[in-house]
Write an enzyme that holds these catalytic residues in place. Sequence first.
Site, PDB file in Angstrom:
ATOM      1  N   HIS A 139       0.754  -1.307   0.146  1.00 57.14           N
ATOM      2  CA  HIS A 139       0.045   0.063  -0.018  1.00 57.14           C
ATOM      3  C   HIS A 139       0.937   1.037  -0.009  1.00 57.14           C
ATOM      4  CE1 HIS A 139      -0.273   0.708   4.701  1.00 57.14           C
ATOM      5  NE2 HIS A 139       0.733   0.735   4.252  1.00 57.14           N
ATOM      6  N   HIS A 192       3.150  -5.326   3.695  1.00 51.95           N
ATOM      7  CA  HIS A 192       3.116  -5.316   5.157  1.00 51.95           C
ATOM      8  C   HIS A 192       2.292  -7.018   5.354  1.00 51.95           C
ATOM      9  CE1 HIS A 192       3.246  -1.503   7.312  1.00 51.95           C
ATOM     10  NE2 HIS A 192       2.693  -0.955   5.998  1.00 51.95           N
ATOM     11  N   CYS A 250       5.547   5.591   5.052  1.00 50.85           N
ATOM     12  CA  CYS A 250       4.340   4.884   4.415  1.00 50.85           C
ATOM     13  C   CYS A 250       3.718   5.742   3.152  1.00 50.85           C
ATOM     14  CB  CYS A 250       3.303   4.951   5.529  1.00 50.85           C
ATOM     15  SG  CYS A 250       3.418   3.188   6.220  1.00 50.85           S
ATOM     16  N   ASP A 256      -5.131 -10.426  -0.723  1.00 51.16           N
ATOM     17  CA  ASP A 256      -3.565 -11.260  -0.641  1.00 51.16           C
ATOM     18  C   ASP A 256      -2.751 -11.034  -2.064  1.00 51.16           C
ATOM     19  OD1 ASP A 256      -1.578 -12.725   0.808  1.00 51.16           O
ATOM     20  OD2 ASP A 256      -2.268 -14.573  -0.521  1.00 51.16           O
ATOM     21  N   HIS A 257      -1.594 -10.574  -1.576  1.00 48.21           N
ATOM     22  CA  HIS A 257      -0.644 -10.232  -2.527  1.00 48.21           C
ATOM     23  C   HIS A 257      -1.082  -9.198  -3.726  1.00 48.21           C
ATOM     24  CE1 HIS A 257       1.449 -13.797  -1.032  1.00 48.21           C
ATOM     25  NE2 HIS A 257       2.514 -13.523  -1.931  1.00 48.21           N
ATOM     26  N   GLU A 284      -0.879  -4.653  11.667  1.00 46.83           N
ATOM     27  CA  GLU A 284      -0.183  -4.361  10.217  1.00 46.83           C
ATOM     28  C   GLU A 284       1.171  -4.573  10.818  1.00 46.83           C
ATOM     29  OE1 GLU A 284      -1.078  -0.537   7.607  1.00 46.83           O
ATOM     30  OE2 GLU A 284       0.418  -0.052   9.199  1.00 46.83           O
ATOM     31  N   HIS A 302       4.799  -0.100  -0.404  1.00 47.55           N
ATOM     32  CA  HIS A 302       5.692  -0.948   0.504  1.00 47.55           C
ATOM     33  C   HIS A 302       4.610  -2.094   1.249  1.00 47.55           C
ATOM     34  CE1 HIS A 302       3.910   1.837   3.084  1.00 47.55           C
ATOM     35  NE2 HIS A 302       3.901   0.838   3.878  1.00 47.55           N
TER      36      HIS A 302
HETATM   37 NI    NI Z   1       2.570   0.939   5.559  1.00 48.21          NI
END
Ligand code: NI
Length: 136
Positions: free
Chosen positions: A15, A42, A34, A80-81, A125, A40
Amino acid sequence: MRVSVFRRAHFNAAHRLHNPNWSDQQNRAYYGKCNNPNYHGHNYELEVRVTGEVDPETGYLIDLGKLKKIIEEQVEERFDHKNLNLDTEEFSELIPSAEHICYVIFNILREHLDDKYELGVRLYETPRNYVEYPAG
Ligand code: NI
């Protein structure tokens, strides 16, 4: 007899936190790493809580196999992914903060669970940062 049962799930997603109404500089100052333009990732951990009355005939509150399937189909397959900003409808306009992701997941699961159940969603997260909806 009222109980809560819990199911954990996991997904990886990328995200970027960025408010399009702000300047790039404001975004960088507020969101820090972020706001990285190249995104990047998580390792999100999800904890779903279902609360209600145990059925005396089955001894179950809810069939955990069915709950697992709902989470897999509705949450994991969707997120996911994925790059949450670019690949999902849910976050094409909404900033994909942990707060918003938790709220979106709650609403998705709510639609797929019988009204007799109370639902709670916790989203980690990082191992130390997590969000809960509804608020405790
Ligand atoms: Ni983040």
